[in-house]
Structures are given as structure tokens and as C-alpha cells.
Write an enzyme that holds these catalytic residues in place. Structure first.
Site, PDB file in Angstrom:
ATOM      1  N   HIS A  22     -25.171  54.398  22.966  1.00 24.80           N
ATOM      2  CA  HIS A  22     -26.423  53.919  22.390  1.00 24.80           C
ATOM      3  C   HIS A  22     -26.445  54.024  20.861  1.00 24.80           C
ATOM      4  O   HIS A  22     -27.433  54.455  20.261  1.00 24.80           O
ATOM      5  CB  HIS A  22     -27.634  54.627  23.021  1.00 24.80           C
ATOM      6  CG  HIS A  22     -27.923  54.105  24.394  1.00 24.80           C
ATOM      7  ND1 HIS A  22     -27.189  54.485  25.492  1.00 24.80           N
ATOM      8  CD2 HIS A  22     -28.840  53.210  24.822  1.00 24.80           C
ATOM      9  CE1 HIS A  22     -27.658  53.846  26.555  1.00 24.80           C
ATOM     10  NE2 HIS A  22     -28.651  53.065  26.181  1.00 24.80           N
ATOM     11  N   HIS A  41     -22.367  45.758  24.193  1.00 21.49           N
ATOM     12  CA  HIS A  41     -21.512  45.760  25.379  1.00 21.49           C
ATOM     13  C   HIS A  41     -21.726  47.071  26.127  1.00 21.49           C
ATOM     14  O   HIS A  41     -22.112  48.083  25.531  1.00 21.49           O
ATOM     15  CB  HIS A  41     -20.024  45.708  25.001  1.00 21.49           C
ATOM     16  CG  HIS A  41     -19.629  44.511  24.218  1.00 21.49           C
ATOM     17  ND1 HIS A  41     -19.413  43.276  24.796  1.00 21.49           N
ATOM     18  CD2 HIS A  41     -19.381  44.356  22.893  1.00 21.49           C
ATOM     19  CE1 HIS A  41     -19.056  42.413  23.853  1.00 21.49           C
ATOM     20  NE2 HIS A  41     -19.037  43.040  22.689  1.00 21.49           N
ATOM     21  N   GLU A  81     -14.107  45.701  27.165  1.00 20.77           N
ATOM     22  CA  GLU A  81     -15.318  45.257  26.477  1.00 20.77           C
ATOM     23  C   GLU A  81     -16.151  44.321  27.358  1.00 20.77           C
ATOM     24  O   GLU A  81     -17.379  44.354  27.313  1.00 20.77           O
ATOM     25  CB  GLU A  81     -14.938  44.540  25.170  1.00 20.77           C
ATOM     26  CG  GLU A  81     -16.134  44.151  24.333  1.00 20.77           C
ATOM     27  CD  GLU A  81     -15.736  43.492  23.039  1.00 20.77           C
ATOM     28  OE1 GLU A  81     -15.548  44.214  22.049  1.00 20.77           O
ATOM     29  OE2 GLU A  81     -15.610  42.245  23.024  1.00 20.77           O
ATOM     30  N   CYS A 106     -19.462  36.687  17.062  1.00 23.72           N
ATOM     31  CA  CYS A 106     -19.332  38.147  17.042  1.00 23.72           C
ATOM     32  C   CYS A 106     -19.616  38.742  15.661  1.00 23.72           C
ATOM     33  O   CYS A 106     -19.621  39.967  15.512  1.00 23.72           O
ATOM     34  CB  CYS A 106     -17.948  38.574  17.533  1.00 23.72           C
ATOM     35  SG  CYS A 106     -17.708  38.219  19.288  1.00 23.72           S
ATOM     36  N   HIS A 118     -22.246  46.340  18.152  1.00 23.10           N
ATOM     37  CA  HIS A 118     -21.356  46.208  16.995  1.00 23.10           C
ATOM     38  C   HIS A 118     -21.441  44.793  16.465  1.00 23.10           C
ATOM     39  O   HIS A 118     -22.055  43.911  17.063  1.00 23.10           O
ATOM     40  CB  HIS A 118     -19.906  46.580  17.357  1.00 23.10           C
ATOM     41  CG  HIS A 118     -19.195  45.567  18.213  1.00 23.10           C
ATOM     42  ND1 HIS A 118     -17.865  45.330  18.130  1.00 23.10           N
ATOM     43  CD2 HIS A 118     -19.652  44.726  19.176  1.00 23.10           C
ATOM     44  CE1 HIS A 118     -17.500  44.402  18.994  1.00 23.10           C
ATOM     45  NE2 HIS A 118     -18.577  44.030  19.650  1.00 23.10           N
TER      46      HIS A 118
END
Length: 147
Positions: A78, A43, A130, A37, A27
Site C-alpha cells: 500500500h 498492481h 506484476e 505506464c 508506481h
């Protein structure tokens, strides 16, 4: 096997089930305050879904564990979470794929499926870890049901 203790949610239902799973997903957070980020990164998310209810279905389950895993794992594992535009937004911070947003999106997907069940179970908590040191718990606000 995932060995984890989760925060408990208080409820008055007779049955509670918890399904653990993990998904590998990438992400990015589309906001300048997200720092590094903002870049695509991944993750291994550890997820626990808590479902509660009073009535079992015709097969004796509150909900079949495997159906919950398929619902979430098959959809998100995935993938790039931002690509799930039906759940995440690039403009609305309430729907960014932050850990908070992922937990809420998982709840939405699960509860939508549970709403189709005759025994009407409720997803009362979604836990998303996470990183080894960071997690979020999402608990929906249910209105008291009149009897």
C-alpha cells in the site's frame, strides 16, 4: 493460498527456503517509452523470495519466514513505489520501479538483512509477477566463495 510454480535456480547449498507473499502497490515509469505506464497505476504483485544456505541459526531456521514477510510486506504494501527514493530513481533507468527494478530492489533489501545474520544465507532469486501474464526473475551474480 498462493499456488504457483517458480523457475528453479541452481545452487550448491544444503537448504533452500521460498517465501511467497503479495503486495498491493502503485508506481509509474518516468520515461516516455513507457506509454500508459507513465501514469500512476497499481498492481497486486505476487512475490517469491528464494533464500539458500548451509547453516541454520540458533533457533534452527535458515531464516524465519515471518521476518522476510515483515521486511518486504511492511515496507512496500500500500505504497507508491516511486516514493522509496532510497531504492528507486526518477532519472536512472537502472533504478526505475519497473518489474525488473522492483525485483532487484527486493533482492537488495533482503540481502542487506541477510548479511547481518551469523549463518550468512544468500538470497538467490526473487520472482515478481506484476500481472497474470507478466513476471520477472532476478538472480544475483555471486562470486564463488573460496574455502
Amino acid at each position: 493460498m498462493i499456488q504457483q510454480l517458480y523457475p528453479q535456480v541452481q545452487h550448491n547449498y544444503q537448504f533452500e527456503l521460498n517465501k511467497d507473499m503479495h503486495i498491493a502497490a502503485a508506481h509509474f515509469i518516468p520515461h516516455e517509452d513507457a506509454g500508459k505506464c507513465q501514469n500512476v497505476h497499481g498492481h497486486t504483485y505476487f512475490i517469491n523470495i528464494t533464500i539458500a544456505g548451509d547453516d541454520l541459526d540458533d533457533s534452527g531456521f535458515l531464516v524465519n519466514f515471518s521476518s522476510i514477510k515483515k521486511l518486504i510486506h511492511n515496507r512496500f504494501d500500500h505504497t507508491i513505489l516511486n516514493d522509496h527514493t532510497e531504492l528507486f530513481s526518477k532519472d536512472d533507468p537502472n533504478y526505475f520501479p519497473t518489474t525488473e527494478g522492483v525485483a532487484k530492489a527486493i533482492w537488495e533489501v533482503v540481502q542487506k538483512e541477510l548479511d547481518t545474520k551469523a549463518n550468512k544465507p544468500k538470497c538467490v532469486q526473487v520472482f515478481v509477477r506484476e500481472t497474470p501474464t507478466s513476471y520477472v526473475v532476478f538472480r544475483p551474480k555471486y562470486k564463488e566463495e573460496k574455502q
